[in-house]
Write a protein that holds these residues in place. Sequence first.
Motif, PDB file in Angstrom:
ATOM      1  N   LEU B 167      32.804  35.100  25.420  1.00 28.93           N
ATOM      2  CA  LEU B 167      32.007  35.490  26.593  1.00 28.93           C
ATOM      3  C   LEU B 167      31.043  34.359  26.945  1.00 28.93           C
ATOM      4  O   LEU B 167      30.379  33.794  26.083  1.00 28.93           O
ATOM      5  CB  LEU B 167      31.222  36.755  26.260  1.00 28.93           C
ATOM      6  CG  LEU B 167      30.239  37.227  27.322  1.00 28.93           C
ATOM      7  CD1 LEU B 167      30.976  37.764  28.522  1.00 28.93           C
ATOM      8  CD2 LEU B 167      29.319  38.293  26.762  1.00 28.93           C
ATOM      9  N   TYR B 169      27.975  33.433  29.898  1.00 28.15           N
ATOM     10  CA  TYR B 169      27.221  33.909  31.044  1.00 28.15           C
ATOM     11  C   TYR B 169      27.595  33.084  32.270  1.00 28.15           C
ATOM     12  O   TYR B 169      27.554  31.858  32.233  1.00 28.15           O
ATOM     13  CB  TYR B 169      25.719  33.780  30.782  1.00 28.15           C
ATOM     14  CG  TYR B 169      25.175  34.803  29.823  1.00 28.15           C
ATOM     15  CD1 TYR B 169      25.692  36.095  29.797  1.00 28.15           C
ATOM     16  CD2 TYR B 169      24.148  34.490  28.949  1.00 28.15           C
ATOM     17  CE1 TYR B 169      25.186  37.033  28.927  1.00 28.15           C
ATOM     18  CE2 TYR B 169      23.625  35.429  28.075  1.00 28.15           C
ATOM     19  CZ  TYR B 169      24.157  36.706  28.069  1.00 28.15           C
ATOM     20  OH  TYR B 169      23.655  37.642  27.220  1.00 28.15           O
ATOM     21  N   GLY B 170      27.955  33.748  33.332  1.00 26.42           N
ATOM     22  CA  GLY B 170      28.310  33.043  34.551  1.00 26.42           C
ATOM     23  C   GLY B 170      28.584  34.068  35.625  1.00 26.42           C
ATOM     24  O   GLY B 170      28.477  35.279  35.395  1.00 26.42           O
ATOM     25  N   GLN B 171      28.942  33.588  36.797  1.00 28.18           N
ATOM     26  CA  GLN B 171      29.203  34.533  37.877  1.00 28.18           C
ATOM     27  C   GLN B 171      30.477  35.310  37.583  1.00 28.18           C
ATOM     28  O   GLN B 171      31.384  34.820  36.924  1.00 28.18           O
ATOM     29  CB  GLN B 171      29.310  33.802  39.210  1.00 28.18           C
ATOM     30  CG  GLN B 171      30.569  32.974  39.347  1.00 28.18           C
ATOM     31  CD  GLN B 171      30.593  32.261  40.673  1.00 28.18           C
ATOM     32  OE1 GLN B 171      29.866  31.306  40.884  1.00 28.18           O
ATOM     33  NE2 GLN B 171      31.425  32.716  41.571  1.00 28.18           N
ATOM     34  N   LYS B 172      30.510  36.552  38.071  1.00 29.10           N
ATOM     35  CA  LYS B 172      31.683  37.372  37.831  1.00 29.10           C
ATOM     36  C   LYS B 172      32.470  37.518  39.123  1.00 29.10           C
ATOM     37  O   LYS B 172      32.001  37.152  40.197  1.00 29.10           O
ATOM     38  CB  LYS B 172      31.247  38.743  37.323  1.00 29.10           C
ATOM     39  CG  LYS B 172      30.604  38.685  35.947  1.00 29.10           C
ATOM     40  CD  LYS B 172      30.312  40.098  35.492  1.00 29.10           C
ATOM     41  CE  LYS B 172      29.370  40.133  34.309  1.00 29.10           C
ATOM     42  NZ  LYS B 172      28.677  41.415  34.241  1.00 29.10           N
ATOM     43  N   GLU B 173      33.646  38.097  38.956  1.00 22.05           N
ATOM     44  CA  GLU B 173      34.524  38.287  40.098  1.00 22.05           C
ATOM     45  C   GLU B 173      33.882  39.211  41.132  1.00 22.05           C
ATOM     46  O   GLU B 173      33.216  40.181  40.769  1.00 22.05           O
ATOM     47  CB  GLU B 173      35.781  38.960  39.578  1.00 22.05           C
ATOM     48  CG  GLU B 173      37.053  38.539  40.231  1.00 22.05           C
ATOM     49  CD  GLU B 173      38.210  39.278  39.588  1.00 22.05           C
ATOM     50  OE1 GLU B 173      38.912  39.978  40.303  1.00 22.05           O
ATOM     51  OE2 GLU B 173      38.363  39.172  38.357  1.00 22.05           O
ATOM     52  N   GLU B 174      34.092  38.908  42.377  1.00 22.27           N
ATOM     53  CA  GLU B 174      33.541  39.763  43.432  1.00 22.27           C
ATOM     54  C   GLU B 174      34.338  41.061  43.511  1.00 22.27           C
ATOM     55  O   GLU B 174      35.551  41.065  43.339  1.00 22.27           O
ATOM     56  CB  GLU B 174      33.613  39.009  44.759  1.00 22.27           C
ATOM     57  CG  GLU B 174      32.951  39.759  45.885  1.00 22.27           C
ATOM     58  CD  GLU B 174      32.861  38.920  47.153  1.00 22.27           C
ATOM     59  OE1 GLU B 174      32.700  37.693  47.043  1.00 22.27           O
ATOM     60  OE2 GLU B 174      32.949  39.503  48.237  1.00 22.27           O
ATOM     61  N   ILE B 175      33.625  42.160  43.752  1.00 29.76           N
ATOM     62  CA  ILE B 175      34.302  43.451  43.918  1.00 29.76           C
ATOM     63  C   ILE B 175      33.897  44.008  45.266  1.00 29.76           C
ATOM     64  O   ILE B 175      32.713  44.010  45.597  1.00 29.76           O
ATOM     65  CB  ILE B 175      33.888  44.450  42.816  1.00 29.76           C
ATOM     66  CG1 ILE B 175      34.274  43.933  41.442  1.00 29.76           C
ATOM     67  CG2 ILE B 175      34.514  45.812  43.058  1.00 29.76           C
ATOM     68  CD1 ILE B 175      33.753  44.792  40.308  1.00 29.76           C
ATOM     69  N   ARG B 176      34.852  44.461  46.041  1.00 28.13           N
ATOM     70  CA  ARG B 176      34.541  45.181  47.281  1.00 28.13           C
ATOM     71  C   ARG B 176      35.192  46.540  47.177  1.00 28.13           C
ATOM     72  O   ARG B 176      36.376  46.643  46.881  1.00 28.13           O
ATOM     73  CB  ARG B 176      35.036  44.418  48.505  1.00 28.13           C
ATOM     74  CG  ARG B 176      34.170  43.192  48.758  1.00 28.13           C
ATOM     75  CD  ARG B 176      34.300  42.653  50.155  1.00 28.13           C
ATOM     76  NE  ARG B 176      33.419  41.499  50.286  1.00 28.13           N
ATOM     77  CZ  ARG B 176      32.196  41.560  50.774  1.00 28.13           C
ATOM     78  NH1 ARG B 176      31.716  42.699  51.213  1.00 28.13           N
ATOM     79  NH2 ARG B 176      31.444  40.472  50.840  1.00 28.13           N
ATOM     80  N   HIS B 177      34.407  47.578  47.419  1.00 26.94           N
ATOM     81  CA  HIS B 177      34.925  48.931  47.262  1.00 26.94           C
ATOM     82  C   HIS B 177      36.008  49.209  48.291  1.00 26.94           C
ATOM     83  O   HIS B 177      35.869  48.872  49.461  1.00 26.94           O
ATOM     84  CB  HIS B 177      33.780  49.923  47.424  1.00 26.94           C
ATOM     85  CG  HIS B 177      34.198  51.340  47.265  1.00 26.94           C
ATOM     86  ND1 HIS B 177      34.694  51.825  46.082  1.00 26.94           N
ATOM     87  CD2 HIS B 177      34.230  52.370  48.140  1.00 26.94           C
ATOM     88  CE1 HIS B 177      34.992  53.092  46.233  1.00 26.94           C
ATOM     89  NE2 HIS B 177      34.725  53.461  47.468  1.00 26.94           N
ATOM     90  N   THR B 178      37.093  49.817  47.817  1.00 34.53           N
ATOM     91  CA  THR B 178      38.154  50.226  48.747  1.00 34.53           C
ATOM     92  C   THR B 178      37.877  51.657  49.172  1.00 34.53           C
ATOM     93  O   THR B 178      37.858  52.557  48.338  1.00 34.53           O
ATOM     94  CB  THR B 178      39.513  50.159  48.037  1.00 34.53           C
ATOM     95  OG1 THR B 178      39.553  48.965  47.280  1.00 34.53           O
ATOM     96  CG2 THR B 178      40.646  50.185  49.034  1.00 34.53           C
ATOM     97  N   PHE B 179      37.646  51.832  50.436  1.00 31.93           N
ATOM     98  CA  PHE B 179      37.314  53.159  50.935  1.00 31.93           C
ATOM     99  C   PHE B 179      38.585  53.992  51.087  1.00 31.93           C
ATOM    100  O   PHE B 179      39.658  53.458  51.372  1.00 31.93           O
ATOM    101  CB  PHE B 179      36.599  53.053  52.283  1.00 31.93           C
ATOM    102  CG  PHE B 179      35.196  52.560  52.162  1.00 31.93           C
ATOM    103  CD1 PHE B 179      34.142  53.451  52.059  1.00 31.93           C
ATOM    104  CD2 PHE B 179      34.918  51.210  52.105  1.00 31.93           C
ATOM    105  CE1 PHE B 179      32.846  53.004  51.920  1.00 31.93           C
ATOM    106  CE2 PHE B 179      33.628  50.752  51.963  1.00 31.93           C
ATOM    107  CZ  PHE B 179      32.590  51.663  51.875  1.00 31.93           C
ATOM    108  N   LYS B 180      38.424  55.324  50.891  1.00 33.95           N
ATOM    109  CA  LYS B 180      39.560  56.216  51.100  1.00 33.95           C
ATOM    110  C   LYS B 180      39.946  56.210  52.579  1.00 33.95           C
ATOM    111  O   LYS B 180      39.077  56.052  53.440  1.00 33.95           O
ATOM    112  CB  LYS B 180      39.175  57.646  50.704  1.00 33.95           C
ATOM    113  CG  LYS B 180      39.314  57.905  49.218  1.00 33.95           C
ATOM    114  CD  LYS B 180      38.717  59.241  48.845  1.00 33.95           C
ATOM    115  CE  LYS B 180      37.437  59.016  48.083  1.00 33.95           C
ATOM    116  NZ  LYS B 180      36.573  60.120  47.914  1.00 33.95           N
ATOM    117  N   SER B 185      44.458  62.318  63.128  1.00 34.00           N
ATOM    118  CA  SER B 185      44.930  63.350  64.059  1.00 34.00           C
ATOM    119  C   SER B 185      46.322  62.988  64.547  1.00 34.00           C
ATOM    120  O   SER B 185      46.659  61.807  64.619  1.00 34.00           O
ATOM    121  CB  SER B 185      43.995  63.419  65.268  1.00 34.00           C
ATOM    122  OG  SER B 185      42.805  64.068  64.896  1.00 34.00           O
ATOM    123  N   PRO B 186      47.114  64.006  64.890  1.00 38.36           N
ATOM    124  CA  PRO B 186      48.434  63.708  65.462  1.00 38.36           C
ATOM    125  C   PRO B 186      48.261  63.084  66.848  1.00 38.36           C
ATOM    126  O   PRO B 186      47.160  63.123  67.410  1.00 38.36           O
ATOM    127  CB  PRO B 186      49.093  65.086  65.547  1.00 38.36           C
ATOM    128  CG  PRO B 186      47.964  66.049  65.580  1.00 38.36           C
ATOM    129  CD  PRO B 186      46.867  65.441  64.778  1.00 38.36           C
TER     130      PRO B 186
END
Lengths: 465, 287
Positions: B167, B169-180, B185-186
């Motif tokens: 391990l 210390y350094g920057q981590k991978e970026e995460i962007r939330h995937t919205f449902k 509507s038809p």
Amino acid sequence: MQSLFSFCVLLFATLVSAISTTGDRLLVILDDVADKASYSKFLGDLESRGFNIAFETPKSETLSLFRLGERAYDHVLFLPCKSKGLGPNLTPNVLLQFINADGNILLTLSSGNATPSSLVSLLAELDIQLPIDRTGLVVDHFNYDAANAADLHDVLLLPPPGSVRPDVKDFFSAGTDASKEVLAFPRGVGVALGGGELLTPIVRAPRTAYSYNPKEQAEVVDEVFAAGEQLALVSAMQARNSARLTVVGSAEMLQDGWFDVEVKKVGGQAAKTFNREFAKRVSGWTFQEIGVLRVNWIEHHLNEAGASNESNPEIYRIKNDVTYTISLSEWSWSAWTAFKVPTNDLLQLEFSMLSPFHRLPLALDAAHSSPEAAAYTASFTVPDQHGIFNFKVNYKRPFLTNVEEKNTVSVRHMAHDEWPRSYAISGAWPWIAGIAATITGWLGFCALWMYSAPTDKKKESKKTQ
Amino acid sequence: MRFLQPFASALLLLAAGTAQAASSWGFDEGSVSVAAKKGSEAVREKINQKTPLSKPVELGSADALKVILTAKDNGKAKRPHQAFVVLKDQESGLEAPFLFTVKESGKAVAQISQKDIPVQLLLSTKPLKASVVIASFGSAQGLNTPVFDVSIKLDANAPPPSYEKPLRYGQKEEIRHTFKAGPQSPPKVISLFFVLAVLATVPALLVSWVLLGGNVDHLTKAIGAAPLSHASFFGSIVAMEFVFFLYYTSWNLFQVVPVIVVVGVVTVFSGTKALGEVQTRRLAGEL
């Protein structure tokens, strides 16, 4: 009244610790107080930077790092001691307690003296390995000082240290002319660092250097403790509480005799030693004069048109647009400066519940920055998951004090009146039409029930018959 | 011509000596051999300090790599203090030193097998660069020269050695939330078709009532008999629907309930009278 009082306390505190962020009480431990003469420039530099230096020998009975359960000193500097142990006042346990109480330690080794067992145990506790038999000498037959160690090759000449990694802030490199300056490392001990993330080498040995035991391996090295870049000559440990411990492999490099003197590289070039500046930086880093981060303030708010601009609300709704800003300062020798994130590195914000849902880079916000503080900001949409979330900035980097900030907020569901109305949803139109048809039918039925006149009397009479 | 040869070589040596004022370390009679553990014949190649071998030496999982050389200080066999074979990973720059066992005569042997090599180097995709470092105290210049490459052949039957990166210390991978994905509507055409289909039931209902003989002919009669009750009863039914409409569009429950109570009371009181009047008509056989 209270704020005025705290302001006064703050002012007083800044006046007292004009130099280090943690304090100015420095204890120097050395065998013989007379030894300090050979370190006069180094100690003089420390004193001129505002440290109150006390000298003690390990044998002294009055020596105690703690008084009434509080630290009696803020920093400890160990100069080489001939004695095998350091006595009951400086056991590894006491030294670890000192680190746990945010005390900083600068530890120097020397190949001339076997390292006291107390320090060996302390270093072993921190996963820093010393050569076997507590003694070792680093030599390099390719990068030695031809003027002072032409035969023994035990004075290493090293280029001034560079950055450990491209994304790590460089505190120790040379000034303007790196090519003309060299670091002299006379008669030192190299250590091997463990794999932990708290340890960072400041100066590594050159690729051809190795460590040997001068007593037993004078003729030939049959076993090597460590060689090449695995050998750390000056190494740093920063604990989780940001207390610092630095191991300088050669105490002699801090002596007057190696400050700003001319040395000769193997190729024949004369150069000046960088030792005095390096000693200043290493001691400054260890005693928290550089690389100390402070969080000034944290602010988050809704970032939606027409929404209230309340600061740090405790609750957000799912899918709200939110802006987070954090202000950071860095202590640099004598003043707080705006903290600039190193190139190739990122300050990251996590929005997390158990695990992060978002991990986003924070960008510099010039509008809220000043020369003393830099603000970093990020805007994002709250995830579509309700629960208790944290805004978390976990900025831990080698050579910088740890920043771990957590602000907890609730994220709630959509309220029943925050959804789009049913007439806005085209799929709901048949159902709305169905309600309209039912109402019309009901009113029509009521009218028919009450006001309809019989039309076919015959049918009616038949029935009655 | 033949008698000139030793003379020429001596001259060359002399020239080399003057060119290189300080003495320097080197080696001679160098060879590298790879032998499988159980006595099969070794692959042996000569090495020298000037040019490294062009082909990498292959080191299998059960093989032992042996480097033999004679260390020399200015052409004279001598024991140096430092005699290493250093294996270097070309990608990461990591190095691992292996020590020669050196005799007084300068004869040096180093033996390397896969289990001695650190995992990080074993997993290297490129051949490892092996260089010989020979140096000692004094003014003699040390030797640090690449001599050959080693390509590691891992045991295909055994699982490859695993190595977990420490391990840092350094920057981590970026995460962007995937919205449902939101509700959908038809197509509006379909919705509109069914809206029309539903609305078409209203005229259909009215027409069928009319065809079955439904009418409102007794309206005047009813109004005449109990005008207030009928007006307010029917009015309260319409008003109730209007309250529901307001509830749908803008009102909340607290606004709706009191109004419903008022309208409901009106419905009950006017309803008894109005429906009473309807009942008299029915009893009179007029319904």
